[in-house]
Design a protein around this motif. Structure first.
Motif, PDB file in Angstrom:
ATOM      1  N   ARG A 420       0.843  -1.197   0.000  1.00 47.93           N
ATOM      2  CA  ARG A 420       0.000   0.000   0.000  1.00 47.93           C
ATOM      3  C   ARG A 420       0.876   1.244   0.000  1.00 47.93           C
ATOM      4  O   ARG A 420       1.744   1.418   0.858  1.00 47.93           O
ATOM      5  N   LEU A 421       0.647   2.119  -0.967  1.00 47.47           N
ATOM      6  CA  LEU A 421       1.400   3.371  -1.067  1.00 47.47           C
ATOM      7  C   LEU A 421       0.894   4.352  -0.016  1.00 47.47           C
ATOM      8  O   LEU A 421      -0.311   4.554   0.137  1.00 47.47           O
ATOM      9  N   ASN A 422       1.811   4.964   0.711  1.00 46.95           N
ATOM     10  CA  ASN A 422       1.451   5.915   1.772  1.00 46.95           C
ATOM     11  C   ASN A 422       1.401   7.355   1.296  1.00 46.95           C
ATOM     12  O   ASN A 422       1.052   8.244   2.050  1.00 46.95           O
ATOM     13  N   THR A 423       1.734   7.576   0.047  1.00 46.76           N
ATOM     14  CA  THR A 423       1.993   8.939  -0.416  1.00 46.76           C
ATOM     15  C   THR A 423       0.785   9.614  -1.046  1.00 46.76           C
ATOM     16  O   THR A 423       0.858  10.786  -1.395  1.00 46.76           O
ATOM     17  N   GLY A 424      -0.309   8.890  -1.234  1.00 44.41           N
ATOM     18  CA  GLY A 424      -1.488   9.467  -1.862  1.00 44.41           C
ATOM     19  C   GLY A 424      -1.431   9.501  -3.374  1.00 44.41           C
ATOM     20  O   GLY A 424      -2.356   9.993  -4.015  1.00 44.41           O
ATOM     21  N   ILE A 425      -0.369   8.994  -3.972  1.00 44.41           N
ATOM     22  CA  ILE A 425      -0.292   8.979  -5.429  1.00 44.41           C
ATOM     23  C   ILE A 425      -1.093   7.799  -5.972  1.00 44.41           C
ATOM     24  O   ILE A 425      -1.371   6.826  -5.274  1.00 44.41           O
ATOM     25  N   SER A 426      -1.454   7.870  -7.222  1.00 45.97           N
ATOM     26  CA  SER A 426      -2.245   6.830  -7.870  1.00 45.97           C
ATOM     27  C   SER A 426      -1.351   5.698  -8.356  1.00 45.97           C
ATOM     28  O   SER A 426      -0.355   5.930  -9.044  1.00 45.97           O
ATOM     29  N   ALA A 427      -1.735   4.458  -8.014  1.00 39.51           N
ATOM     30  CA  ALA A 427      -0.979   3.307  -8.492  1.00 39.51           C
ATOM     31  C   ALA A 427      -1.087   3.173 -10.004  1.00 39.51           C
ATOM     32  O   ALA A 427      -0.151   2.703 -10.664  1.00 39.51           O
ATOM     33  N   THR A 428      -2.208   3.609 -10.588  1.00 37.63           N
ATOM     34  CA  THR A 428      -2.369   3.544 -12.042  1.00 37.63           C
ATOM     35  C   THR A 428      -1.414   4.515 -12.735  1.00 37.63           C
ATOM     36  O   THR A 428      -0.759   4.166 -13.726  1.00 37.63           O
ATOM     37  N   THR A 450     -11.573  -0.184  -5.753  1.00 38.38           N
ATOM     38  CA  THR A 450     -11.304   0.672  -4.596  1.00 38.38           C
ATOM     39  C   THR A 450      -9.854   0.598  -4.134  1.00 38.38           C
ATOM     40  O   THR A 450      -9.490   1.266  -3.176  1.00 38.38           O
ATOM     41  N   MET A 451      -9.037  -0.226  -4.789  1.00 32.86           N
ATOM     42  CA  MET A 451      -7.662  -0.464  -4.333  1.00 32.86           C
ATOM     43  C   MET A 451      -6.661   0.344  -5.145  1.00 32.86           C
ATOM     44  O   MET A 451      -5.607  -0.150  -5.540  1.00 32.86           O
ATOM     45  N   GLY A 452      -6.985   1.618  -5.399  1.00 30.87           N
ATOM     46  CA  GLY A 452      -6.151   2.447  -6.250  1.00 30.87           C
ATOM     47  C   GLY A 452      -4.814   2.850  -5.664  1.00 30.87           C
ATOM     48  O   GLY A 452      -3.967   3.396  -6.367  1.00 30.87           O
ATOM     49  N   SER A 453      -4.592   2.595  -4.372  1.00 27.90           N
ATOM     50  CA  SER A 453      -3.307   2.952  -3.753  1.00 27.90           C
ATOM     51  C   SER A 453      -2.441   1.719  -3.489  1.00 27.90           C
ATOM     52  O   SER A 453      -1.450   1.808  -2.766  1.00 27.90           O
ATOM     53  N   PHE A 454      -2.798   0.576  -4.087  1.00 27.27           N
ATOM     54  CA  PHE A 454      -2.058  -0.667  -3.846  1.00 27.27           C
ATOM     55  C   PHE A 454      -1.334  -1.135  -5.102  1.00 27.27           C
ATOM     56  O   PHE A 454      -1.720  -0.811  -6.232  1.00 27.27           O
ATOM     57  N   LEU A 455      -0.286  -1.926  -4.888  1.00 27.61           N
ATOM     58  CA  LEU A 455       0.425  -2.631  -5.945  1.00 27.61           C
ATOM     59  C   LEU A 455       0.545  -4.095  -5.555  1.00 27.61           C
ATOM     60  O   LEU A 455       0.752  -4.419  -4.382  1.00 27.61           O
ATOM     61  N   ARG A 456       0.440  -4.985  -6.537  1.00 26.72           N
ATOM     62  CA  ARG A 456       0.799  -6.385  -6.308  1.00 26.72           C
ATOM     63  C   ARG A 456       2.200  -6.598  -6.835  1.00 26.72           C
ATOM     64  O   ARG A 456       2.460  -6.506  -8.025  1.00 26.72           O
ATOM     65  N   LEU A 457       3.133  -6.867  -5.918  1.00 22.28           N
ATOM     66  CA  LEU A 457       4.504  -7.194  -6.297  1.00 22.28           C
ATOM     67  C   LEU A 457       4.705  -8.701  -6.195  1.00 22.28           C
ATOM     68  O   LEU A 457       4.026  -9.384  -5.433  1.00 22.28           O
ATOM     69  N   SER A 458       5.667  -9.216  -6.959  1.00 22.23           N
ATOM     70  CA  SER A 458       5.981 -10.646  -6.936  1.00 22.23           C
ATOM     71  C   SER A 458       7.488 -10.836  -6.883  1.00 22.23           C
ATOM     72  O   SER A 458       8.232 -10.133  -7.573  1.00 22.23           O
ATOM     73  N   TYR A 459       7.927 -11.783  -6.071  1.00 25.60           N
ATOM     74  CA  TYR A 459       9.344 -12.131  -6.018  1.00 25.60           C
ATOM     75  C   TYR A 459       9.643 -13.412  -6.789  1.00 25.60           C
ATOM     76  O   TYR A 459      10.763 -13.940  -6.743  1.00 25.60           O
ATOM     77  N   ALA A 460       8.647 -13.943  -7.528  1.00 28.09           N
ATOM     78  CA  ALA A 460       8.802 -15.234  -8.177  1.00 28.09           C
ATOM     79  C   ALA A 460       9.427 -15.143  -9.561  1.00 28.09           C
ATOM     80  O   ALA A 460      10.023 -16.115 -10.016  1.00 28.09           O
ATOM     81  N   TYR A 461       9.292 -14.001 -10.232  1.00 26.89           N
ATOM     82  CA  TYR A 461       9.720 -13.963 -11.630  1.00 26.89           C
ATOM     83  C   TYR A 461      11.041 -13.214 -11.845  1.00 26.89           C
ATOM     84  O   TYR A 461      11.968 -13.751 -12.433  1.00 26.89           O
ATOM     85  N   ALA A 462      11.122 -11.973 -11.406  1.00 24.96           N
ATOM     86  CA  ALA A 462      12.327 -11.171 -11.660  1.00 24.96           C
ATOM     87  C   ALA A 462      13.541 -11.787 -10.965  1.00 24.96           C
ATOM     88  O   ALA A 462      13.428 -12.358  -9.872  1.00 24.96           O
ATOM     89  N   SER A 463      14.697 -11.681 -11.584  1.00 22.65           N
ATOM     90  CA  SER A 463      15.935 -12.184 -10.981  1.00 22.65           C
ATOM     91  C   SER A 463      16.322 -11.313  -9.786  1.00 22.65           C
ATOM     92  O   SER A 463      15.753 -10.236  -9.569  1.00 22.65           O
ATOM     93  N   HIS A 464      17.315 -11.759  -9.004  1.00 24.63           N
ATOM     94  CA  HIS A 464      17.778 -10.971  -7.863  1.00 24.63           C
ATOM     95  C   HIS A 464      18.248  -9.594  -8.315  1.00 24.63           C
ATOM     96  O   HIS A 464      17.953  -8.581  -7.673  1.00 24.63           O
TER      97      HIS A 464
END
Length: 484
Positions: A420-428, A450-464
């Protein structure tokens, strides 16, 4: 959206903007770009052809002046349907009319952009919900294929419900989870998505509604909506969907069924607690509410196994249980399964036969070999260790770069960090900015409006290394938007 492997010839005496203009015309006259085809934004075209934006503006202006393109503020620039035929050797029909007449609803523009951008060279995929190629069991798969090559195998169709050998293996494995499912009550499908599609067209009538968690992965698709079925979200807490809210809702509405991901939920990563599972099953029995249990992430536990499936507590036959190899072994194998009452499985098997006449017999042979040997369990042990390392790496990066800018909780399994972004900016807006900088995100709005301030991140695909560059770049973009 258009992608191109063509590049203008910088050694040619013809100006670059003329080359681009002629390239566009060639695509139109060949019929590849029919009336209504949407042209990418000027910035994207400049990146695509490695030219200045002014070059793109000159080419587009000329095509607009010739009446071949038109643009508007809402829909972007498109191929004109009226004067376009003048270019063609023969009059061409307008496929756009047929496209809009189709019953399947298109993905949202953001989801379409994500699906296309995932294959752009050099993109850092911070939200992709699949295993990295480095984590796929290539060596073990080669061993399985070598073993299969020594056996007689069928390349023809399997029976309607799928390979008996695979269904027997799945029956044994599910018994270990507390689920009693005979092979006749199991249907092999081409991934969990097909199971959901079969349910949407085979068990639900237009105008009915399905309860989902809010947010839910199901909102990023249009499987149920295309069938005329409405999705209604219910809030979650750290233990999963709030069953008390569901009980209150049942008093005022008669939803057809519920869809849930109780173990390592997509997108939040939440694991439904033991107590909440018992509560949900009790409500299902009391209210006669069918449940679709999507359990494709179950085996991806990293700290400890999740509680037994809802299906293991299902004495009334109310739960349709869905599993898949896509998240744990190979998304390309396209093998999933669904188990439930035999009459339901018979119905879905009949629809599947009308749809594709059965899942790949070759893939089913591979899946059966995985389950009847030690390959699957040995692979999962290795995979969990690798995912733990990736999770720890992402946790350290988030602490270093995003403390104060966002809030998150590290999951105990699965792929996802719900941030969840704390800054009030739009995730879109952040998604669009990040994409221009080579970072691909999954904004929360595609899982719930209603989840405009959230991002789904994943650690499964991108390399280290990609995780390090991507998280640092994401933090920089957030700070720049806060200052703007």
């Amino acid at each position: 959206m258009i992608r191109s492997d063509w590049q203008p010839d910088r050694a040619s005496p013809e100006p670059l903007h003329r080359q681009i203009e002629h390239y566009f015309k060639q695509k139109m006259t060949s019929g590849e770009w029919g009336p209504g085809t949407r042209i990418p934004a000027q910035r994207q075209l400049a990146d695509m052809f490695n030219v200045n934006r002014s070059t793109i503006v000159s080419a587009l202006d000329e095509l607009v002046a010739q009446g071949l393109l038109e643009g508007n503020a809402g829909g972007g620039t498109r191929v004109v349907s009226t004067s376009w035929d003048a270019l063609a050797a023969k009059p061409m029909l307008n496929w756009n009319n047929y496209i809009h007449a189709g019953s399947q609803q298109p993905n949202s523009q953001i989801v379409q952009t994500i699906n296309q951008a995932e294959f752009h060279p050099g993109i850092i995929r911070l939200g992709t919900g699949e295993l990295s190629p480095d984590l796929l069991p290539v060596r073990r798969m080669q061993a399985v294929l070598a073993k299969l090559s020594t056996r007689a195998m069928t390349l023809g169709y399997e029976e309607a419900k799928g390979s008996m050998r695979l269904r027997e293996a799945l029956s044994d494995r599910m018994r270990g989870l507390g689920i009693e499912a005979s092979p006749s009550s199991i249907l092999i499908v081409s991934g969990a998505l097909q199971a959901l599609q079969l349910i949407s067209i085979g068990l639900l009538e237009a105008g009915s509604s399905v309860i989902v968690e809010a947010p839910s992965y199901l909102n990023s698709l249009h499987l149920f909506q295309t069938a005329g079925v409405q999705l209604n979200g219910l809030p979650m807490d750290e233990q999963g969907v709030i069953v008390k809210d569901l009980a209150r809702r049942r008093q005022s509405s008669r939803d057809s069924l519920m869809y849930t991901i109780p173990s390592f939920h997509n997108p939040t990563g939440i694991v439904m607690s033991e107590a909440r599972r018992r509560e949900l099953i009790a409500l299902s029995e009391r209210e006669r509410l069918p449940i679709i249990e999507d359990d494709v992430y179950r085996d991806l536990w990293l700290d400890e196994p999740p509680p037994p499936p809802l299906k293991a507590r299902d004495a009334a036959g109310n739960v349709l249980y869905v599993g898949s190899f896509s998240k744990s072994v190979s998304p390309g194998l396209r093998i999933g399964w669904i188990t439930g009452p035999k009459t339901v499985i018979d119905r879905l098997a009949d629809i599947k036969m009308q749809t594709d006449y059965g899942s790949s017999s070759f893939s089913q042979s591979i899946a059966a070999e995985w389950l009847t040997s030690s390959q699957y369990d040995d692979h999962m042990t290795e995979l969990r260790a690798a995912l733990r390392a990736r999770r720890a790496h992402m946790h350290a990066l988030l602490d270093r770069h995003l403390t104060g800018l966002a809030e998150w909780r590290m999951p105990t399994g699965g792929f996802y960090v719900w941030l969840r972004l704390n800054t009030g900016i739009s995730a879109t807006r952040l998604f669009q900015d990040a994409l221009r900088h080579g970072i691909l995100l999954n904004p929360g709005g595609i899982y719930d409006r209603t989840m405009g301030s959230f991002l789904r991140l994943s650690y499964a695909y991108a390399s280290h290394a990609e995780l390090a560059d991507g998280i640092a770049g994401l933090a920089s973009l957030i700070r720049s938007q806060v200052k703007a």
